[in-house]
Structure formats: C-alpha cells, structure tokens
Design a protein around this motif. Sequence first.
Motif, PDB file in Angstrom:
ATOM      1  N   ILE A   1      41.036  28.670  42.998  1.00 30.89           N
ATOM      2  CA  ILE A   1      40.021  27.833  43.476  1.00 30.89           C
ATOM      3  C   ILE A   1      40.057  27.994  45.086  1.00 30.89           C
TER       4      ILE A   1
ATOM      5  N   PRO B   1      37.856  17.078  38.780  1.00 34.99           N
ATOM      6  CA  PRO B   1      37.171  17.512  39.945  1.00 34.99           C
ATOM      7  C   PRO B   1      37.594  17.127  41.292  1.00 34.99           C
TER       8      PRO B   1
ATOM      9  N   ASP C   1      36.770  30.229  41.190  1.00 36.75           N
ATOM     10  CA  ASP C   1      35.765  29.191  41.224  1.00 36.75           C
ATOM     11  C   ASP C   1      35.730  28.792  42.632  1.00 36.75           C
ATOM     12  N   LYS C   2      34.544  28.922  43.234  1.00 33.37           N
ATOM     13  CA  LYS C   2      34.372  28.731  44.776  1.00 33.37           C
ATOM     14  C   LYS C   2      33.896  27.244  45.047  1.00 33.37           C
ATOM     15  N   GLN C   3      33.295  26.639  43.979  1.00 37.49           N
ATOM     16  CA  GLN C   3      32.618  25.255  44.203  1.00 37.49           C
ATOM     17  C   GLN C   3      33.526  24.482  45.448  1.00 37.49           C
ATOM     18  N   PHE C   4      34.722  24.411  45.355  1.00 35.97           N
ATOM     19  CA  PHE C   4      35.633  23.539  46.200  1.00 35.97           C
ATOM     20  C   PHE C   4      35.833  23.914  47.746  1.00 35.97           C
TER      21      PHE C   4
ATOM     22  N   LYS D   1      37.962  21.120  35.546  1.00 37.40           N
ATOM     23  CA  LYS D   1      36.578  20.486  34.598  1.00 37.40           C
ATOM     24  C   LYS D   1      37.005  18.869  34.495  1.00 37.40           C
TER      25      LYS D   1
ATOM     26  N   ASP E   1      34.588  34.214  35.762  1.00 33.98           N
ATOM     27  CA  ASP E   1      34.872  32.865  35.334  1.00 33.98           C
ATOM     28  C   ASP E   1      36.240  32.569  36.078  1.00 33.98           C
TER      29      ASP E   1
ATOM     30  N   ASP F   1      33.149  26.468  49.347  1.00 30.90           N
ATOM     31  CA  ASP F   1      31.984  26.638  49.726  1.00 30.90           C
ATOM     32  C   ASP F   1      31.266  25.483  50.272  1.00 30.90           C
TER      33      ASP F   1
ATOM     34  N   GLN G   1      39.420  18.644  44.379  1.00 31.43           N
ATOM     35  CA  GLN G   1      38.784  19.031  45.587  1.00 31.43           C
ATOM     36  C   GLN G   1      39.593  18.417  46.773  1.00 31.43           C
TER      37      GLN G   1
ATOM     38  N   LYS H   1      42.390  29.048  37.021  1.00 26.40           N
ATOM     39  CA  LYS H   1      41.007  29.363  38.048  1.00 26.40           C
ATOM     40  C   LYS H   1      41.699  29.310  39.427  1.00 26.40           C
TER      41      LYS H   1
END
Length: 330
Positions: free
Chosen positions: A109, A238, A325-328, A235, A322, A330, A242, A107
Amino acid sequence: MKKMFLLLTIFFTFLGILAGCGTEKSSGDVSKKVVIGYFPNINHVPAMVAKDKGFYEKELGDGTKVEYKTFPDGSSFMTALKTGDIDAGLVGPGPAMNNYMTGADVKIIGGGSTGGTVVLASKESGVKSVEDFAGKSFITPAVGCTHDVQVETFLGEHGIESQRIGGTMKHVTGNPAQYANMLKSGKVDIAVAPEPWAAVIQQETGANIIIDHDEISFGETLPASVLVASGKSVKENPDTIQKIVDAHKEATSFIEENPEEAKEITIKDVKEVTGQELSKEVVDQAWERIGFTYKVDSDAVQAFADSSYELKFLKEKPEFTDLIDKQFID
C-alpha cells in the motif's frame, strides 16, 4: 401499596445498573488496537519516526491504541501479518512478493525506502572483487529475501551462482546485527547487509565493500522496504488503512525536513530493540546510501519479481497487478 412501590423501585434501580454495565461494555468495545511491524534497520526509519512522534495515534484517533512489533527477517514478519498479529508495517518487497505468490492475502500500500544494500567481504577472506566469490560463503537475512535476490541477481550477471541452484557459493542466513561478529570470527566470508549494519561492519571489522548500494542489482530503483497490509483490511477497513498510510507519509516528510532528529530517533530505537548503540558516524554513513519515499515503482517491483522467478525463488512466473494498491498514496 408501599410494598409494591418498593418492588418497583428495586426493579428500576436494577435496570439502571444493567444499563450502566452495558454502557461500560460498549465503551470497551469501541476502543481499538492497531499493531505496526518493522525491522530495526535504516530502511525502516519511517516506522521508527512515526512511533516516536505518535503519528499513527494522531491519525487513527478515537482512542486507538497503537502497538509496535519488530522482526529480524521478512519470513517472521509475513507470518505475523497472515495470522493477524500485526495489522500493517514495513517489510522488504521480496517477502511480500514471495508470500503473495503462495496465496497470502497481502497488499503493498506504499513505499518505505530505497537503497541501503551493501556487500562486504572480510579482509581474511581474500575476496577483493566479485571474481573472487566462487567457493566462498555469503550471508543474507533469509533465503529469497530482498537482499538475497539483489545479490544473486548481480552474481548471475557475472556467471556466479549459489549452491542452491548448482553453483559453488555457500549461502547461510542470520540476523544482520550479528554480521560483524560472524565476519570477524570467520564463520562467513561475505555479508550482504542492509544499513546501518553495513556501516557497522565497516567500522568494527574494516571489511571491504565489494558491491556498493548503487552497484548492486535494483539498488537505486527497487523499494528496499514497502508498507503492507492484508487484502482483507484494505477491503473491510479502508478508512483505517488510509490513516495508517497518512501517518507513514507524515513520517516520510519529517525525515526529509528533519534528518538530524530522525537520525537521533533511529539511534535510540535501534538500541532499544537490539541492545546495540549505533554511533552518529555510522548512521551518517548509512544515511548517504538510503532514500525515503512513500511512492512505489511498480515496474521495478515487477522486474525484481521476474528475477526472483529466474533464480527459482518463485515457482510460478509472477504477475503483480493485484499486489500493489496505490489508492491510498495517489
């Protein structure tokens, strides 16, 4: 009675020893180790700064031990990520994409840097412009690596191809730290070099820049390095991911706010890893061709991947919904 008391004393003392042993073992189990990978070039300065300043240790906390491993190319880096020898790190987007397309659990990140790819030709090669490339040899860190895709995309737009896809240019691979010697010895005509090695080549050989960092394909839009981890880690851990990203962001901010100290860290780290001491002049020159960011331009990554497919580095048309993964960030 005394005998019974003595037996009970021994028994409870033994339990206490066991309990003490258990506590020590438990304490050992709690300690963690995180391994960060990167390359000894200026596209990977955020990792060098985070290492020097202890940002990963600070963010991860809890006595986490952080180790660092360096790599000469994306292939060896991705192998280490897949085998679990490293937990996260900076790599070119090319190897991340190529491995993702072949089923690797990777991923993206975060971003790392942009720019920094320069194409130079030795004076002895007779190459003055792209029109002189036919029949010449060029070197990149690896087949299908970020720099390889960039230059072959650019060449394709000028009607020139490598022997790999039916053209006349001979492609070889090697460690960028050795490019200057290879140009001087005549082993290759053209070097596609990430910084700081482009600046080193200029200083040591007087080679001519044929395609500058802002002229080569995807030169100003594509992440030159990306922060990656395994999908499994994203997964299952996390919080750890982070913290790794937060340390990376802190390093990026430090570079922006303290460029001169970041350059000193770079010179020191590159010397420790490669044995070569970069001059301040070389680093200053290279720095002008690089931008540092933890953001990722998804559109640029997809366009780059599409070109990789057209150049036959990828067997299937890519779709990277997929991969990033920009969750970390944004």
